[in-house]
Design a protein around this motif. Structure first.
Motif, PDB file in Angstrom:
ATOM      1  N   TYR A  34      28.230 -36.063   7.346  1.00  0.00           N
ATOM      2  CA  TYR A  34      27.472 -36.505   6.180  1.00  0.00           C
ATOM      3  C   TYR A  34      28.117 -37.675   5.441  1.00  0.00           C
ATOM      4  CZ  TYR A  34      24.879 -32.103   6.681  1.00  0.00           C
ATOM      5  OH  TYR A  34      24.116 -31.070   7.155  1.00  0.00           O
ATOM      6  N   VAL A  35      29.442 -37.634   5.224  1.00  0.00           N
ATOM      7  CA  VAL A  35      30.095 -38.638   4.370  1.00  0.00           C
ATOM      8  C   VAL A  35      31.366 -39.208   4.992  1.00  0.00           C
ATOM      9  CG1 VAL A  35      29.132 -37.812   2.198  1.00  0.00           C
ATOM     10  CG2 VAL A  35      31.231 -36.772   3.074  1.00  0.00           C
ATOM     11  N   ALA A  36      31.495 -39.141   6.319  1.00  0.00           N
ATOM     12  CA  ALA A  36      32.629 -39.738   7.038  1.00  0.00           C
ATOM     13  C   ALA A  36      33.976 -39.261   6.506  1.00  0.00           C
ATOM     14  CB  ALA A  36      32.555 -41.267   6.978  1.00  0.00           C
ATOM     15  N   GLY A  37      34.021 -37.989   6.053  1.00  0.00           N
ATOM     16  CA  GLY A  37      35.268 -37.429   5.554  1.00  0.00           C
ATOM     17  C   GLY A  37      35.737 -38.024   4.236  1.00  0.00           C
ATOM     18  N   LYS A  38      34.897 -38.852   3.596  1.00  0.00           N
ATOM     19  CA  LYS A  38      35.243 -39.533   2.331  1.00  0.00           C
ATOM     20  C   LYS A  38      36.561 -40.305   2.442  1.00  0.00           C
ATOM     21  CE  LYS A  38      32.689 -36.394  -0.686  1.00  0.00           C
ATOM     22  NZ  LYS A  38      32.701 -35.544  -1.884  1.00  0.00           N
ATOM     23  N   GLY A  39      36.774 -40.924   3.598  1.00  0.00           N
ATOM     24  CA  GLY A  39      38.027 -41.644   3.796  1.00  0.00           C
ATOM     25  C   GLY A  39      37.860 -43.087   4.209  1.00  0.00           C
ATOM     26  N   VAL A  40      36.679 -43.681   3.955  1.00  0.00           N
ATOM     27  CA  VAL A  40      36.407 -45.060   4.365  1.00  0.00           C
ATOM     28  C   VAL A  40      36.953 -46.023   3.310  1.00  0.00           C
ATOM     29  CG1 VAL A  40      34.616 -46.707   5.018  1.00  0.00           C
ATOM     30  CG2 VAL A  40      34.330 -44.277   5.550  1.00  0.00           C
ATOM     31  N   SER A  41      37.629 -47.079   3.741  1.00  0.00           N
ATOM     32  CA  SER A  41      38.169 -48.065   2.798  1.00  0.00           C
ATOM     33  C   SER A  41      37.035 -48.874   2.167  1.00  0.00           C
ATOM     34  CB  SER A  41      39.129 -49.016   3.507  1.00  0.00           C
ATOM     35  OG  SER A  41      38.406 -49.891   4.362  1.00  0.00           O
ATOM     36  N   PRO A  42      37.233 -49.421   0.958  1.00  0.00           N
ATOM     37  CA  PRO A  42      36.179 -50.194   0.296  1.00  0.00           C
ATOM     38  C   PRO A  42      35.688 -51.387   1.125  1.00  0.00           C
ATOM     39  CG  PRO A  42      37.881 -49.644  -1.283  1.00  0.00           C
ATOM     40  CD  PRO A  42      38.392 -49.222   0.062  1.00  0.00           C
ATOM     41  N   LEU A  43      36.609 -52.111   1.794  1.00  0.00           N
ATOM     42  CA  LEU A  43      36.206 -53.270   2.590  1.00  0.00           C
ATOM     43  C   LEU A  43      35.342 -52.839   3.766  1.00  0.00           C
ATOM     44  CD1 LEU A  43      36.254 -56.246   3.299  1.00  0.00           C
ATOM     45  CD2 LEU A  43      38.449 -55.880   4.468  1.00  0.00           C
ATOM     46  N   ALA A  44      35.796 -51.809   4.492  1.00  0.00           N
ATOM     47  CA  ALA A  44      35.009 -51.324   5.631  1.00  0.00           C
ATOM     48  C   ALA A  44      33.665 -50.792   5.158  1.00  0.00           C
ATOM     49  CB  ALA A  44      35.782 -50.236   6.382  1.00  0.00           C
ATOM     50  N   ASN A  45      33.671 -50.096   4.033  1.00  0.00           N
ATOM     51  CA  ASN A  45      32.420 -49.564   3.519  1.00  0.00           C
ATOM     52  C   ASN A  45      31.486 -50.685   3.059  1.00  0.00           C
ATOM     53  OD1 ASN A  45      30.947 -47.082   2.948  1.00  0.00           O
ATOM     54  ND2 ASN A  45      31.074 -47.698   0.805  1.00  0.00           N
ATOM     55  N   GLY A  46      32.054 -51.753   2.480  1.00  0.00           N
ATOM     56  CA  GLY A  46      31.239 -52.896   2.089  1.00  0.00           C
ATOM     57  C   GLY A  46      30.572 -53.556   3.287  1.00  0.00           C
ATOM     58  N   MET A  47      31.329 -53.740   4.368  1.00  0.00           N
ATOM     59  CA  MET A  47      30.761 -54.333   5.583  1.00  0.00           C
ATOM     60  C   MET A  47      29.713 -53.406   6.201  1.00  0.00           C
ATOM     61  SD  MET A  47      34.277 -55.881   7.245  1.00  0.00           S
ATOM     62  CE  MET A  47      33.484 -56.635   8.658  1.00  0.00           C
ATOM     63  N   ALA A  48      30.013 -52.101   6.228  1.00  0.00           N
ATOM     64  CA  ALA A  48      29.061 -51.143   6.781  1.00  0.00           C
ATOM     65  C   ALA A  48      27.790 -51.087   5.936  1.00  0.00           C
ATOM     66  CB  ALA A  48      29.703 -49.759   6.867  1.00  0.00           C
ATOM     67  N   PHE A 268      28.040 -44.777  -0.661  1.00  0.00           N
ATOM     68  CA  PHE A 268      29.049 -44.730  -1.716  1.00  0.00           C
ATOM     69  C   PHE A 268      29.645 -43.332  -1.889  1.00  0.00           C
ATOM     70  CE2 PHE A 268      26.099 -48.207  -2.619  1.00  0.00           C
ATOM     71  CZ  PHE A 268      26.981 -49.258  -2.468  1.00  0.00           C
ATOM     72  N   PHE A 269      29.122 -42.372  -1.103  1.00  0.00           N
ATOM     73  CA  PHE A 269      29.751 -41.056  -1.059  1.00  0.00           C
ATOM     74  C   PHE A 269      30.916 -41.025  -0.063  1.00  0.00           C
ATOM     75  CE2 PHE A 269      25.407 -38.903  -2.096  1.00  0.00           C
ATOM     76  CZ  PHE A 269      25.478 -39.393  -3.383  1.00  0.00           C
ATOM     77  N   THR A 270      31.091 -42.089   0.718  1.00  0.00           N
ATOM     78  CA  THR A 270      32.060 -42.053   1.818  1.00  0.00           C
ATOM     79  C   THR A 270      33.443 -42.588   1.440  1.00  0.00           C
ATOM     80  OG1 THR A 270      31.457 -44.262   2.639  1.00  0.00           O
ATOM     81  CG2 THR A 270      30.160 -42.394   3.455  1.00  0.00           C
ATOM     82  N   VAL A 271      33.579 -43.171   0.235  1.00  0.00           N
ATOM     83  CA  VAL A 271      34.869 -43.760  -0.159  1.00  0.00           C
ATOM     84  C   VAL A 271      35.709 -42.714  -0.905  1.00  0.00           C
ATOM     85  CG1 VAL A 271      34.070 -46.137  -0.229  1.00  0.00           C
ATOM     86  CG2 VAL A 271      33.799 -44.697  -2.249  1.00  0.00           C
ATOM     87  N   PRO A 272      37.050 -42.889  -0.934  1.00  0.00           N
ATOM     88  CA  PRO A 272      37.908 -41.864  -1.536  1.00  0.00           C
ATOM     89  C   PRO A 272      37.734 -41.687  -3.039  1.00  0.00           C
ATOM     90  CG  PRO A 272      39.166 -43.295  -0.070  1.00  0.00           C
ATOM     91  CD  PRO A 272      37.822 -43.928  -0.231  1.00  0.00           C
TER      92      PRO A 272
END
Length: 582
Positions: A34-48, A268-272
């Motif tokens: 559901y949320v990629a473990g909430k461990g995605v970095s902001p830059l990677a999440n921005g690109m995704a 935005f649920f995927t970031v720490p």
């Protein structure tokens, strides 16, 4: 190597990369799914996020819309980009601080009602399937032209690819796949734009070339476009044909719809941390700006190239690209005045917008169109707007490897968004309907199984809409934004900032907002398409902009219910205080 061989090579390499990433990052539990473990970095999440949001509409159709409608096409640029500002300021940080998995989960908790959760799920399904129709049509167009397969088969191939990395990888697999897809699609969009900008204006920066003079002339590009379009009987390229009120409504619907899109919000649920959610939006805006500031230039270049390559050209001397697209039914010509030359003028060449062909050929070798001819228009050409970006490298005679790169980029744009939408559908069904509503005692393993089954079923429905789309890619996507603006956005905005909004107001607001907008769309797009013009629209508002009216209905309904029903319990007030605390 031939163009087709290069295309197979580029597309094959990118598909192998996507599937490899999906298996490498396969979801092991529901938190990963559901949320990629909430461990995605902001830059990677921005690109995704940029890849998730810059769909086939952005890559394939925006420039085509701008090429044919000129300044009117700016509503898509303003609305979609402005919506991200709303999302960053009003929703993303608060929803991340809420800390759950899905948008319906927030709505169900905030409005203390399982019925509110179910209504939100139904709204998300309507939005997502409308949006997905545009993506799968884009996939079919790319496959049919560049891999020389039937459009329907192209949609099926796209379905299989999405199945692997959406169903197997979940949000974790999709996130890192979308990072790769963003790199592919932005490179594929910018390279031909730079080439064509140099050829037409001598300026290597498309954004600057858009405002430059044409090479070998003192005439500015936009002045030339105005002159060409007026000579052909069209309105000047740099003037609006839509009413100002309709432009405002479409822009607003796209803005508020962007802020209410479930597949974007869930990113935005995927970031720490909450701070990372704001950073993600900033990175996403930068990534999106690279394409969206280039799109007007690409549209202008395409219109100039089309006019130079086609107008008054004998069909027997037509460029190869024209006949390539004619062979798959996305370009068509009918010689109305029997002079053997092609003329592009205002109006439809045929009674039906999408021509159908017989196996016969005409006296010049053209494909014979079986549609009724529109005798009221002297226009002889049908050019599908969705081919502009894909055909631009061919029209400009760029190297074959550029064609292959564009094909890979278009597929990356369409598939990345399709995957994100499928995940929203599957998580809403498995988590919000099954786990939180109808079968609360299922195990995490069973919930993950339900999510994958739901995603598989959603892919089949998405394929159907891809084979039977209700319009151009950007038009179809715009309708999805209208549905999001009239249903999800008001529920989220009021849910965060208005403590007194009760469950009755939220539920009735979403239902009436959905019914109002959907009824208007169905009436003009499906039941009576012959009346789909400003003469018959309510207050002159097109179906693409009517989501604003649905949104106002939603807000008004919620406010009226304040006076009729009891206020939310204190637990809801405490929840809102906690997520709004800095």
């Amino acid at each position: 190597m031939s163009t087709q061989a290069l295309t197979y090579l580029f597309v094959g390499i990118t598909f192998a990369l996507y599937i490899g990433i999906a298996f490498w990052s396969k979801a092991k539990d529901t938190r990963d799914f559901y949320v990629a473990g909430k461990g995605v970095s902001p830059l990677a999440n921005g690109m995704a996020t940029a890849a998730d949001w810059m769909s086939a509409a952005s890559f394939i159709s925006i420039a085509g819309i701008i090429a044919f409608s000129g300044r009117d096409g700016s509503v898509y640029l303003m609305g979609w980009t402005g919506g991200y500002v709303l999302l960053a300021l009003l929703l993303a940080p608060y929803l991340r601080k809420f800390g759950k998995y899905t948008v319906p989960e927030f709505i169900g908790t905030r409005y203390y009602s399982d019925l509110a959760r179910i209504v939100a799920v139904l709204c998300l399904i309507f939005i997502s399937f409308t949006y997905i129709a545009g993506q799968m049509r884009g996939v079919g167009i790319v496959f049919s032209r560049f891999l020389e397969v039937d459009i329907n088969l192209g949609v099926i191939i796209g379905m299989v690819i999405v199945f692997f990395y959406a169903v197997m990888g979940g949000m974790k697999g999709i996130t890192y796949t979308q990072v790769a897809q963003y790199c592919v699609l932005i490179f594929a969009y910018l390279v031909p734009a730079i080439f064509i900008s140099i050829l037409i204006t001598g300026n290597p920066v498309p954004q600057l070339g858009f405002g430059s003079t044409v090479s070998g002339s003192s005439e500015y590009l936009l002045d030339k476009l105005d002159r060409i379009t007026e000579e052909l009987g069209f309105n000047p390229y740099t003037e609006n044909t839509k009413s100002t009120f309709d432009v405002i409504c479409i822009t607003a619907a796209l803005m508020f719809g962007t802020a209410g899109l479930p597949h974007v919000i869930v990113r935005f649920f995927t970031v720490p941390k909450v701070k990372d959610a704001r950073k993600s939006v900033g990175y996403a805006l930068i990534c999106i700006a690279l394409l969206f500031t280039t799109a007007p230039a690409v549209g202008a270049f395409a219109r100039v190239n089309i006019a130079d390559a086609i107008q008054d050209t004998k069909y027997v001397e037509a460029p190869e690209w024209f006949k390539n697209w004619e062979n798959i039914g996305l370009v068509a010509w009918k010689d109305k005045n029997n002079d053997g030359a092609m003329q592009l003028y205002p109006g439809n060449a045929f009674e039906e917008i999408q021509p159908s062909f017989s196996e016969k050929v005409g006296q010049y070798g053209e494909r014979v169109v079986t549609n009724n001819i529109n005798e009221d228009s002297k226009n002889e050409l049908y050019i599908d707007r969705d081919i502009m970006v894909l055909a631009n490298p061919e029209i400009a005679s760029l190297p074959p490897w550029v064609f292959a790169l564009v094909a890979a980029g278009a597929l990356a744009a369409a598939l990345s968004t399709a995957a994100g939408l499928l995940l929203v559908i599957s998580s809403s069904i498995s988590h919000d309907l099954m786990k939180k509503t109808f079968r609360p005692n299922i195990t995490e393993k069973q919930e993950l199984l339900y999510a994958r089954i739901a995603a598989s079923a959603a892919i089949l429905v998405a394929g159907y809409f891809g084979i039977n789309p209700p319009g151009f890619v950007a038009q179809v996507v715009a309708l999805a934004f209208g549905l999001a603006a009239s249903t999800i956005f008001p529920a989220l905005l009021m849910g965060i900032f208005f403590k007194e909004i009760n469950k009755e107001g939220a539920i009735l607001g979403m239902v009436l907002g959905l019914v109002t907008t959907l009824s208007y769309i169905i009436y003009f797009k499906f039941m009576f398409p012959e009346f789909n013009n400003s003469e018959y629209w309510l207050l002159g508002i097109s179906p693409e902009g009517f989501g604003v009216i649905g949104m106002l209905v939603n807000f008004m309904t919620a406010i009226i219910c304040l006076q009729m029903f009891s206020k939310p319990p204190s637990s809801v007030t405490n929840l809102l205080n906690s997520i709004r605390k800095p």
